[in-house]
Write a protein that holds these residues in place. Structure first.
Motif, mmCIF file in Angstrom:
data_model
loop_
_atom_site.group_PDB
_atom_site.id
_atom_site.type_symbol
_atom_site.label_atom_id
_atom_site.label_comp_id
_atom_site.label_asym_id
_atom_site.label_seq_id
_atom_site.Cartn_x
_atom_site.Cartn_y
_atom_site.Cartn_z
ATOM 1 N N SER A 161 0.821 -1.217 0.000
ATOM 2 C CA SER A 161 0.000 0.000 0.000
ATOM 3 C C SER A 161 0.854 1.265 0.000
ATOM 4 O O SER A 161 0.402 2.327 -0.454
ATOM 5 N N TYR A 165 0.226 5.063 -1.799
ATOM 6 C CA TYR A 165 0.245 6.337 -1.091
ATOM 7 C C TYR A 165 1.300 7.276 -1.691
ATOM 8 O O TYR A 165 1.035 8.455 -1.923
ATOM 9 N N TRP A 168 0.210 8.682 -5.147
ATOM 10 C CA TRP A 168 -0.777 9.755 -5.113
ATOM 11 C C TRP A 168 -0.193 11.045 -4.542
ATOM 12 O O TRP A 168 -0.538 12.151 -4.992
#
Length: 299
Positions: A161, A165, A168
Motif C-alpha cells: 500500500s 500512497y 498519489w
C-alpha cells in the motif's frame, strides 16, 4: 554503515530546506520588510531570490547546496534499495529506466537550484530565470518518472500500500506545482510581482512536503531490513505450508497421525492376518478326530 539510517536523508534535506526558507522570511521581517534593489517599483513582497541576493547570499548558497546533495542521496538510495531487494524490486527493464531517468532529472533540478543561488537576480537576472526554470522543471520531470515507476510497481505488488500512497502524493505534487508554476509565469509576464512573490513562496514550501514524502518510500525498508524478494517469500511460504501440513498429518518425526496410521495399520494387518491365517492354516491341516470305537459285543 551510512545506509542503515536511510530514513534520515529525506527528513534532513526537508528540514534544511524549511530552515532556510523560514530564516530568510524572519530576516526580511526583522529588517522591517525592506525594499531591495532587485525589487520592482510596484513590488512590496520580496521574492526568495531578492532576499538571497543581499547579505544572506552565502547562507542561501550553502543551505541550498546541502538540500540538493542530501535530497539527491534519496534518489540514489532508493535505487540501491530496490536493486538489493530491501524495497519492492523492479519487475521490468522499463521500470529501471524510469527510475534512472528520475535520478538524472533530479540531479539536473538540483544543479539548477544551486546555480539559481549563485547567479542571483540582482546581478544575473536572465541566467537566474533560466536556472530557476531548470530547478522547477527538473524536479517536476523527476516526479513524473517516479510516479510512472510506482504505478507499475503498484500493479505487480498490490499488497504494498505504501506504493499507492507515495504515487498519489507525488502525483498531487506534480499537478499542484505545474499549476503554480504556470500561474507564477503568468504573474511575472503581467507584472503582478506581489502575486508572483507569494506563488514562489508557496511553491517553495510545497517542495518541502515533496522532499519529506520520500520518508514514506523508505518505510518498508525501515520495517524489514533484509527484505526478501517476492519469489523467495512465496517459496518460503510454500515450504512452511508444506511442513505445517506434514506436521499436522504426522508424517514426520513420529507424529501422532503417523503412529496412529502405522500402528493401526500394522497391528490390524499383522494381528488380523497373522491370527486369521495361522488359525485357518492350523485348522485346515489338523488331523481328523479318530472315529468312535463301537461297543464290544462281549458284553
Amino acid at each position: 554503515m551510512w545506509y542503515i539510517s536511510y530514513w534520515f536523508w529525506p527528513v534532513f534535506s526537508a528540514l534544511v530546506w524549511a530552515a532556510m526558507l523560514i530564516t530568510m522570511l524572519v530576516v526580511w521581517a526583522t529588517d522591517g520588510y525592506p525594499k531591495y534593489p532587485s525589487m520592482e517599483q510596484t513590488q512590496t513582497i520580496a521574492y526568495i531570490s531578492d532576499i538571497g541576493a543581499q547579505g544572506l547570499k552565502p547562507f542561501f548558497i550553502t543551505m541550498s547546496t546541502i538540500t540538493v546533495v542530501s535530497f539527491n542521496v534519496n534518489f540514489i538510495l532508493e535505487r540501491w534499495l530496490r536493486h538489493t531487494g530491501r524495497l519492492a524490486p523492479n519487475t521490468s527493464v522499463w521500470q529501471k529506466i524510469w527510475s534512472l531517468a528520475s535520478v538524472i532529472a533530479a540531479i539536473a533540478g538540483g544543479v539548477g537550484l544551486i546555480l539559481v543561488t549563485v547567479f542571483d537576480t540582482l546581478h544575473h537576472p536572465r541566467k537566474h530565470r533560466v536556472f530557476l526554470g531548470l530547478f522547477i522543471g527538473g524536479y517536476i520531470v523527476s516526479a513524473i518518472f517516479i510516479c510512472w515507476e510506482y504505478q507499475r510497481l503498484g500493479y505487480y505488488y498490490r499488497s504494498e500500500s505504501i506504493l499507492r500512497y507515495s504515487f498519489w502524493i507525488k502525483l498531487f505534487f506534480i499537478i499542484v506545482e505545474v499549476a503554480l508554476a504556470i500561474a507564477f509565469g503568468v504573474a511575472g509576464n503581467q507584472k503582478k510581482y506581489n502575486v508572483g512573490a507569494v506563488l514562489e513562496w508557496v511553491i517553495a514550501f510545497i517542495f518541502f512536503f515533496y522532499v519529506l514524502s520520500f520518508l514514506i518510500d523508505f518505510m518498508p525498508a525501515v520495517r524489514h531490513k533484509g527484505r526478501q524478494s517476492r519469489a523467495t517469500e512465496m517459496d518460503v511460504a510454500l515450504a512452511e505450508g508444506g511442513d505445517q501440513m506434514a506436521a499436522e498429518r504426522g508424517y514426520f518425526r513420529g507424529g501422532a497421525a503417523a503412529q496412529e496410521h502405522g500402528n493401526g495399520y500394522t497391528n490390524g494387518y499383522m494381528n488380523g492376518h497373522a491370527n486369521g491365517d495361522t488359525n485357518g492354516h492350523l485348522n485346515a491341516h489338523k488331523p481328523p478326530a479318530p472315529a468312535a470305537v463301537p461297543p464290544s459285543r462281549n458284553f
